[in-house]
Design a protein around this motif. Sequence first.
Motif, PDB file in Angstrom:
ATOM      1  N   GLY A   1      15.347  -6.229  13.680  1.00  8.95           N
ATOM      2  CA  GLY A   1      13.909  -5.093  13.549  1.00  8.95           C
ATOM      3  C   GLY A   1      14.248  -4.006  12.612  1.00  8.95           C
ATOM      4  N   GLN A   2      13.738  -2.947  13.318  1.00  9.28           N
ATOM      5  CA  GLN A   2      13.870  -1.866  12.388  1.00  9.28           C
ATOM      6  C   GLN A   2      14.911  -0.566  13.161  1.00  9.28           C
ATOM      7  N   GLU A   3      15.929  -1.219  13.908  1.00 11.98           N
ATOM      8  CA  GLU A   3      16.907  -0.333  14.333  1.00 11.98           C
ATOM      9  C   GLU A   3      17.546   0.477  13.455  1.00 11.98           C
ATOM     10  N   LEU A   4      17.795   0.072  12.195  1.00  9.48           N
ATOM     11  CA  LEU A   4      18.609   0.752  11.183  1.00  9.48           C
ATOM     12  C   LEU A   4      17.887   1.902  10.431  1.00  9.48           C
ATOM     13  N   SER A   5      16.537   1.892  10.455  1.00  9.84           N
ATOM     14  CA  SER A   5      15.518   2.576   9.666  1.00  9.84           C
ATOM     15  C   SER A   5      15.992   2.441   8.242  1.00  9.84           C
ATOM     16  N   ASP A   6      16.281   1.145   7.988  1.00  8.26           N
ATOM     17  CA  ASP A   6      16.751   0.975   6.397  1.00  8.26           C
ATOM     18  C   ASP A   6      15.345   0.152   5.493  1.00  8.26           C
ATOM     19  N   HIS A   7      14.437   0.228   6.178  1.00  9.98           N
ATOM     20  CA  HIS A   7      13.384  -0.358   5.407  1.00  9.98           C
ATOM     21  C   HIS A   7      12.318   0.656   4.779  1.00  9.98           C
ATOM     22  N   TYR A   8      12.358   1.667   5.424  1.00 11.31           N
ATOM     23  CA  TYR A   8      11.254   2.722   5.182  1.00 11.31           C
ATOM     24  C   TYR A   8      11.713   3.376   3.864  1.00 11.31           C
ATOM     25  N   MET A   9      10.805   3.529   2.786  1.00 11.07           N
ATOM     26  CA  MET A   9      11.131   4.017   1.339  1.00 11.07           C
ATOM     27  C   MET A   9      12.117   3.481   0.745  1.00 11.07           C
ATOM     28  N   SER A  10      12.595   2.453   0.940  1.00  8.63           N
ATOM     29  CA  SER A  10      13.708   1.835   0.333  1.00  8.63           C
ATOM     30  C   SER A  10      13.052   0.953  -0.823  1.00  8.63           C
ATOM     31  N   PRO A  11      14.044   0.517  -1.816  1.00 10.39           N
ATOM     32  CA  PRO A  11      13.398  -0.112  -3.026  1.00 10.39           C
ATOM     33  C   PRO A  11      12.405  -1.215  -2.741  1.00 10.39           C
ATOM     34  N   LEU A  12      11.476  -1.558  -3.451  1.00  9.92           N
ATOM     35  CA  LEU A  12      10.567  -2.535  -3.117  1.00  9.92           C
ATOM     36  C   LEU A  12      11.135  -3.844  -3.451  1.00  9.92           C
ATOM     37  N   ASN A  13      10.782  -4.807  -2.508  1.00  9.34           N
ATOM     38  CA  ASN A  13      11.142  -6.085  -2.665  1.00  9.34           C
ATOM     39  C   ASN A  13      10.324  -6.840  -3.795  1.00  9.34           C
ATOM     40  N   ALA A  14      11.278  -7.590  -4.960  1.00 11.70           N
ATOM     41  CA  ALA A  14      10.620  -7.825  -6.260  1.00 11.70           C
ATOM     42  C   ALA A  14       9.462  -8.653  -6.183  1.00 11.70           C
ATOM     43  N   ALA A  15       9.294  -9.508  -5.079  1.00 12.49           N
ATOM     44  CA  ALA A  15       8.220 -10.444  -4.977  1.00 12.49           C
ATOM     45  C   ALA A  15       6.920  -9.510  -4.447  1.00 12.49           C
ATOM     46  N   ALA A  16       7.224  -8.548  -3.436  1.00  7.97           N
ATOM     47  CA  ALA A  16       6.268  -7.766  -3.035  1.00  7.97           C
ATOM     48  C   ALA A  16       5.716  -6.719  -4.071  1.00  7.97           C
ATOM     49  N   LEU A  17       6.522  -6.187  -4.971  1.00 13.48           N
ATOM     50  CA  LEU A  17       6.258  -5.183  -6.123  1.00 13.48           C
ATOM     51  C   LEU A  17       5.232  -5.966  -6.960  1.00 13.48           C
ATOM     52  N   ARG A  18       5.632  -7.142  -7.603  1.00 10.60           N
ATOM     53  CA  ARG A  18       4.810  -8.002  -8.257  1.00 10.60           C
ATOM     54  C   ARG A  18       3.246  -7.964  -7.649  1.00 10.60           C
ATOM     55  N   CYS A  19       3.428  -8.447  -6.601  1.00 12.91           N
ATOM     56  CA  CYS A  19       2.074  -8.496  -5.530  1.00 12.91           C
ATOM     57  C   CYS A  19       1.178  -7.104  -5.569  1.00 12.91           C
ATOM     58  N   MET A  20       1.879  -6.078  -5.167  1.00 20.56           N
ATOM     59  CA  MET A  20       1.410  -4.819  -5.066  1.00 20.56           C
ATOM     60  C   MET A  20       0.940  -4.095  -6.411  1.00 20.56           C
ATOM     61  N   LYS A  21       1.769  -4.671  -7.471  1.00 22.81           N
ATOM     62  CA  LYS A  21       1.279  -4.072  -8.884  1.00 22.81           C
ATOM     63  C   LYS A  21      -0.192  -4.633  -9.235  1.00 22.81           C
ATOM     64  N   GLU A  22      -0.395  -5.932  -8.874  1.00 22.52           N
ATOM     65  CA  GLU A  22      -1.667  -6.652  -9.256  1.00 22.52           C
ATOM     66  C   GLU A  22      -2.803  -5.968  -8.588  1.00 22.52           C
ATOM     67  N   MET A  23      -2.382  -5.785  -7.250  1.00 24.79           N
ATOM     68  CA  MET A  23      -3.462  -4.916  -6.453  1.00 24.79           C
ATOM     69  C   MET A  23      -3.921  -3.569  -6.933  1.00 24.79           C
ATOM     70  N   GLN A  24      -3.008  -2.622  -7.322  1.00 22.42           N
ATOM     71  CA  GLN A  24      -3.032  -1.466  -8.013  1.00 22.42           C
ATOM     72  C   GLN A  24      -4.227  -1.870  -9.283  1.00 22.42           C
ATOM     73  N   HIS A  25      -3.609  -2.617 -10.280  1.00 20.36           N
ATOM     74  CA  HIS A  25      -4.135  -3.059 -11.348  1.00 20.36           C
ATOM     75  C   HIS A  25      -5.822  -3.324 -10.964  1.00 20.36           C
ATOM     76  N   GLU A  26      -6.069  -4.083 -10.297  1.00 27.62           N
ATOM     77  CA  GLU A  26      -7.098  -4.601  -9.934  1.00 27.62           C
ATOM     78  C   GLU A  26      -8.271  -3.191  -9.437  1.00 27.62           C
ATOM     79  N   CYS A  27      -7.635  -2.580  -8.711  1.00 28.43           N
ATOM     80  CA  CYS A  27      -8.170  -1.219  -8.185  1.00 28.43           C
ATOM     81  C   CYS A  27      -8.308  -0.197  -9.447  1.00 28.43           C
ATOM     82  N   PHE A  28      -7.491   0.002 -10.242  1.00 27.59           N
ATOM     83  CA  PHE A  28      -7.848   0.891 -11.420  1.00 27.59           C
ATOM     84  C   PHE A  28      -8.769   0.326 -12.232  1.00 27.59           C
ATOM     85  N   LYS A  29      -8.812  -1.010 -12.343  1.00 28.65           N
ATOM     86  CA  LYS A  29     -10.058  -1.412 -13.192  1.00 28.65           C
ATOM     87  C   LYS A  29     -11.552  -0.785 -12.735  1.00 28.65           C
ATOM     88  N   MET A  30     -11.443  -0.945 -11.214  1.00 26.20           N
ATOM     89  CA  MET A  30     -12.694  -0.258 -10.645  1.00 26.20           C
ATOM     90  C   MET A  30     -12.686   1.259 -10.421  1.00 26.20           C
TER      91      MET A  30
END
Length: 595
Positions: free
Chosen positions: A377-406
Motif C-alpha cells: 500500500g502506502q506504508e513507505l510513503s514513496d508515492h506522494y510527490m514522486s516522479p509521474l508514471n510515464a503513462a499517467a503523465l501523458r494522460c494528465m498532459k492531455e487533460m491540462q491541454h484540453e483545459c487550457f484551450k477552454m
Amino acid sequence: MGCGASKVPPTVDEPCVASDTSHHNPSSQHKKTKSERTATSKKYLAPEDEEERDFIAEASKEPQSRTQPDVCTQIPLPPAQKPVIQQSAVASGAGNVQQVANKEKTSPARQQSQPAEVMVIPQPPVGSPPPMDIALKREAAGKPVLAEVAFTDHLGAYGSFRFRGAEAANYLQRHGLQPDALDDYSWTRTSADKVAAAVLEWARSKGATMSTHWFQPLGSAGIRRGQTGQVHNAMFNFGKGGELEWCFEAGDLLKGETDGSSYMNGGMRATHTAGGYTVLDPSSPMWVRGDTLFIPTLFVSYTGKALDEKTPLLRAMQAVSTAGVRLLKALGHTCKSVFPNIGLEQEFFLVPKKAFRTRTDLQLAGRTVMGRAAPRGQELSDHYMSPLNAAALRCMKEMQHECFKMGIPLKTRHREVAPNQYECAPFFGLATVQIDENLLVMELMEEIADKHNLVCLLAEKPFKGINGSGKHNNFSLGTEDGLNLFNGPQMTKVTGNDQAFPVVMAAVIKAVHAHGDLMRMSIASPGNDFRLGAMEAPPAIMSTYLGKSLTSYLEAFKRGEAVGAYVEKKSFVHMGLDSIAPFAVPAEDRNRTSP
C-alpha cells in the motif's frame, strides 16, 4: 542469423535474442511449442515491473533485465510499407541486428523462400518509458496512436475556446457592444440580441454547429460525481428552398425548456406545471468543445423552485454579497460586491482499463465492495510527490491541454499519497466559475483516461486501507477591486480602520461555530464519510484553527485591549548551511483541519 531470420518468426509478444552467426546452428531451428516458448521467455525476462506494466494495457511483455543481451520485438509491417527485408547479424558481436532492404526484384519462388517480413525494434531497458514501443504496436494493430501533447505547440490556442475577456471583445465590438459588455450582467435585459449574434459568430469560428444549456441537476451528488445535464440543439435550420440558415437568437441563448418531472422535485407531476427551465448564468463564461457551444445555466421548475445545485449557490452568494457590502461600508470601505473565491484540488485514481474490467464492484459502485487488500500500500510513503508514471503523465498532459484551450487554469499536477493516485489543481477564482470548471475537469478526466486505456476513479474512497480522494477547497472572500477580506494588512490599508480585519475574522469564526452542522451536512455523502477520519483527512468534525499568532491577537481584541492593526508575524528557519539563506514561514495555520 539474427532472431528475425528464423523460418517461423516469434509472435509479437514473444521476445527473441539476436546472436552471432558464428555461434548459431540454422539446422536447430524448429517450430517451438507453447511450453518451449514460455521457457525461452522466462529465461531472458527479469522480474516484472508491475506498476509500469499495469499502466500500459497493451504492454503484455514483461520488462527486460539490463544485464541480459539486447532483446527485440518483431512487428509485422503494414501492407503499404512492406519492402522485402533481409536481416543479417553483424559478425562483430551478439545482440546487434542490422536491417538491410533488398531493393532488387526477386522472383515469386524466391519471395516464397524469404523469411516473414518483420520490423525489428530494440526493447528499452527497465525504467525506460515505453511510449514508442506501444505506439508501434497500436499502429500495427490498426489502432490510433496517441501523440504526447507539447504545450508550446498550442500556446496561441489556449484560452481561445472560452467566450470572455479579449477573446470575446472583438466579436462584441463587431456587433456594436463595448468590449467589456459581459462584465455588466444587465446585458441579459438590454442587449441579449447583439450578444447572441456575437456568440454565434465566435462559436462558428471555433467549429461549433450545436449548442447546449449545461446545468447541474439535483439528486446525484455524493453518489455519481460530476453529473451534468445537457441537450444539444443545432444552431442552423433549412429554409423553404432547402438552403441552410443559421438561427441562434437571444431566446436560444437565455432560456431553454425541458421535462422537469423526471428530476428530483418533491413530487411535481401535474402536467401543466411539469416543465423545467434552464436560464443562462451570466457569471460563468460560455465555452466551445468539439462541435458544441456550452452555455452554463440554472435549472428551475415551473414555479421557480431549484432543481439544480447552482441555484442555491448563487442565492447564497448574493446573500453573502449583500451582507458583506453592508459590513464593509460600516467599516469604512465602499464596494459593489463581496464574493467567495475558491480553488478546488481534484484528486483521483488512474487504473488500467484491463484491470478495471475485472472488478464488477468498481464498475457498479465506484469503490471496493469485497476483496482483499493489495500486498503493498502506502506504508513507505514513496508515492506522494514522486516522479509521474510515464503513462499517467501523458494522460494528465492531455487533460491540462484540453483545459487550457477552454481557459481553465489547471496549473498543478502531481502524484498523491496512495498508489496510482494523482491530483490536478487550478488557480483560484470565483466560486460559481470554479465549480463549473471543476465539473468539466472531472468529465474530461474520465473521457481522456479512456483514450489512454486507463480508467479515472473519482469516488472519494475507492480502495480500503489507502487514502481516498478529497477535494480541498481553498476559500476566501474578495471584492471587485481586489480586496482580500482575509488579508489583515491589506484590509487595514484599504479601509483605514485597524478594526476591520478582526471584525471580519470574528464574523467568519462565529458563522462556523453557529452553523457547523449545516456545513458538515453540505459535505456529507456515502463516499466522503468513508474517507473522513482516515490518514488523509481529520475526523469528521468542523473546527477552526488560525495559528497562535492570529488567535492571541483576536483573544486580546475580544478582551477590549488596544491591539492596533494586525501585523503578519513570520519566523525564520535556519538550515545551518552557509550556502542556504534562511527562509520565512508564516505564523498562520494552513487550516487543513476541517473536512
